[in-house]
Design a protein around this motif. Structure first.
Motif, PDB file in Angstrom:
ATOM      1  N   MET A 196       0.717  -1.259   0.007  1.00 50.16           N
ATOM      2  CA  MET A 196      -0.202   0.035  -0.210  1.00 50.16           C
ATOM      3  C   MET A 196       0.243   1.345  -0.568  1.00 50.16           C
ATOM      4  O   MET A 196       0.338   2.455  -0.396  1.00 50.16           O
ATOM      5  N   HIS A 197       2.279   1.276   0.866  1.00 50.43           N
ATOM      6  CA  HIS A 197       3.235   2.103   0.837  1.00 50.43           C
ATOM      7  C   HIS A 197       3.521   2.676  -0.882  1.00 50.43           C
ATOM      8  O   HIS A 197       3.641   3.829  -1.391  1.00 50.43           O
ATOM      9  N   ALA A 198       3.825   1.700  -1.079  1.00 47.07           N
ATOM     10  CA  ALA A 198       4.072   1.865  -2.463  1.00 47.07           C
ATOM     11  C   ALA A 198       3.468   2.189  -3.483  1.00 47.07           C
ATOM     12  O   ALA A 198       3.761   3.365  -4.900  1.00 47.07           O
ATOM     13  N   LEU A 199       2.174   2.202  -3.557  1.00 42.57           N
ATOM     14  CA  LEU A 199       0.700   2.035  -4.435  1.00 42.57           C
ATOM     15  C   LEU A 199       0.765   3.704  -4.341  1.00 42.57           C
ATOM     16  O   LEU A 199       0.230   4.431  -4.935  1.00 42.57           O
ATOM     17  N   VAL A 200       0.444   4.149  -2.756  1.00 43.84           N
ATOM     18  CA  VAL A 200       0.344   5.559  -2.392  1.00 43.84           C
ATOM     19  C   VAL A 200       1.029   6.659  -3.332  1.00 43.84           C
ATOM     20  O   VAL A 200       1.680   7.538  -3.494  1.00 43.84           O
ATOM     21  N   THR A 201       2.436   6.088  -2.772  1.00 38.69           N
ATOM     22  CA  THR A 201       3.689   6.992  -3.039  1.00 38.69           C
ATOM     23  C   THR A 201       3.780   7.067  -4.471  1.00 38.69           C
ATOM     24  O   THR A 201       4.033   8.049  -5.163  1.00 38.69           O
ATOM     25  N   CYS A 202       3.508   6.116  -5.590  1.00 44.56           N
ATOM     26  CA  CYS A 202       3.431   5.844  -6.915  1.00 44.56           C
ATOM     27  C   CYS A 202       1.808   7.210  -7.547  1.00 44.56           C
ATOM     28  O   CYS A 202       2.968   7.874  -8.465  1.00 44.56           O
ATOM     29  N   ALA A 203       1.513   6.732  -6.412  1.00 46.11           N
ATOM     30  CA  ALA A 203       0.076   7.671  -6.977  1.00 46.11           C
ATOM     31  C   ALA A 203       0.479   9.127  -6.493  1.00 46.11           C
ATOM     32  O   ALA A 203       0.331   9.612  -7.560  1.00 46.11           O
ATOM     33  N   GLN A 204       1.269   9.477  -5.409  1.00 46.43           N
ATOM     34  CA  GLN A 204       1.276  10.930  -5.138  1.00 46.43           C
ATOM     35  C   GLN A 204       2.464  11.619  -5.866  1.00 46.43           C
ATOM     36  O   GLN A 204       2.051  13.004  -6.595  1.00 46.43           O
ATOM     37  N   GLN A 205       2.990  10.386  -6.495  1.00 42.26           N
ATOM     38  CA  GLN A 205       4.166  10.622  -8.006  1.00 42.26           C
ATOM     39  C   GLN A 205       3.630  10.958  -8.852  1.00 42.26           C
ATOM     40  O   GLN A 205       3.960  11.520 -10.542  1.00 42.26           O
ATOM     41  N   GLY A 206       1.767  10.765  -9.102  1.00 47.95           N
ATOM     42  CA  GLY A 206       1.326  11.307 -10.633  1.00 47.95           C
ATOM     43  C   GLY A 206       1.573   9.650 -11.100  1.00 47.95           C
ATOM     44  O   GLY A 206       1.141   9.673 -12.547  1.00 47.95           O
ATOM     45  N   HIS A 207       0.928   8.891 -11.703  1.00 41.37           N
ATOM     46  CA  HIS A 207       1.310   7.577 -12.242  1.00 41.37           C
ATOM     47  C   HIS A 207      -0.239   7.270 -12.125  1.00 41.37           C
ATOM     48  O   HIS A 207      -1.526   7.090 -11.408  1.00 41.37           O
ATOM     49  N   ALA A 208      -1.044   7.706 -12.689  1.00 41.05           N
ATOM     50  CA  ALA A 208      -2.447   7.136 -13.659  1.00 41.05           C
ATOM     51  C   ALA A 208      -3.167   5.869 -13.073  1.00 41.05           C
ATOM     52  O   ALA A 208      -4.061   5.822 -12.010  1.00 41.05           O
ATOM     53  N   LEU A 209      -1.994   4.636 -13.066  1.00 41.24           N
ATOM     54  CA  LEU A 209      -3.136   4.150 -12.325  1.00 41.24           C
ATOM     55  C   LEU A 209      -2.994   3.630 -11.522  1.00 41.24           C
ATOM     56  O   LEU A 209      -3.687   3.507 -10.651  1.00 41.24           O
ATOM     57  N   ALA A 210      -2.109   3.792 -10.658  1.00 40.25           N
ATOM     58  CA  ALA A 210      -1.725   4.230  -9.143  1.00 40.25           C
ATOM     59  C   ALA A 210      -2.602   5.265  -8.569  1.00 40.25           C
ATOM     60  O   ALA A 210      -3.563   5.136  -7.261  1.00 40.25           O
ATOM     61  N   ARG A 211      -3.061   6.089  -9.394  1.00 39.41           N
ATOM     62  CA  ARG A 211      -4.067   7.004  -8.346  1.00 39.41           C
ATOM     63  C   ARG A 211      -5.996   6.583  -8.737  1.00 39.41           C
ATOM     64  O   ARG A 211      -6.544   6.914  -7.692  1.00 39.41           O
ATOM     65  N   GLU A 212      -5.696   5.998  -9.554  1.00 39.80           N
ATOM     66  CA  GLU A 212      -6.747   4.755  -9.854  1.00 39.80           C
ATOM     67  C   GLU A 212      -6.776   4.226  -8.557  1.00 39.80           C
ATOM     68  O   GLU A 212      -8.267   4.183  -8.949  1.00 39.80           O
ATOM     69  N   ALA A 213      -6.494   3.896  -9.025  1.00 37.12           N
ATOM     70  CA  ALA A 213      -6.142   2.324  -7.973  1.00 37.12           C
ATOM     71  C   ALA A 213      -6.717   2.756  -6.529  1.00 37.12           C
ATOM     72  O   ALA A 213      -7.421   2.384  -6.046  1.00 37.12           O
ATOM     73  N   VAL A 214      -5.807   4.032  -6.422  1.00 34.44           N
ATOM     74  CA  VAL A 214      -5.518   4.818  -4.777  1.00 34.44           C
ATOM     75  C   VAL A 214      -7.512   4.734  -4.563  1.00 34.44           C
ATOM     76  O   VAL A 214      -8.106   5.086  -3.419  1.00 34.44           O
TER      77      VAL A 214
END
Length: 129
Positions: free
Chosen positions: A96-114
């Motif tokens: 979850m930390h990796a997913l949220v970090t990727c979302a915060q860095q602007g990765h579209a799929l990670a943002r959608e997942a979060v």
């Protein structure tokens, strides 16, 4: 030139039957019951450690093969093995930390997942008053 055998080599070549064939009594009988070839703790320990090392090597090889298979399945879209590993140790927190970090860095799929996870939690844990 041939030499006569010395007394030391003549006695060394003499055959002596094993203890068990002498029908011993007392201390000799106790010694006869101890068969060095069957009860050698040093040899037994060496065999035990060699067997454990072989089993450990086989286990590591099997784990490596399963690891590579799991990654190949995940790349193909089959996440069952990865999802089943989420409940062990702190794997869920790290993922979850990796997913949220990727979302915060602007990765579209990670943002959608979060966003999807946040919406799902909201739907399953709230009630209108």
């Amino acid at each position: 030139m041939q030499t006569a055998p010395s007394p030391a080599t003549a006695t060394a070549a003499t055959y002596h039957p094993p203890f068990a064939t002498l029908a011993p009594t007392g201390m000799a009988r106790d010694r006869a019951l101890f068969c060095r070839s069957a009860n050698d703790p040093v040899r037994d320990a060496a065999h035990h450690h060699a067997a454990r090392a072989a089993a450990s090597d086989a286990q590591y090889a099997a784990e490596d093969a399963a690891h590579h298979d799991t990654l190949a399945l995940a790349r193909g879209g089959d996440y069952a093995r990865l999802l089943s590993a989420m409940d062990y140790r702190d794997n869920d927190t790290r993922a979850m930390h990796a997913l949220v970090t990727c979302a915060q860095q602007g990765h579209a799929l990670a943002r959608e997942a979060v966003e999807l996870l946040a919406r799902t939690w909201a739907e399953t844990h709230t009630e209108a008053v």
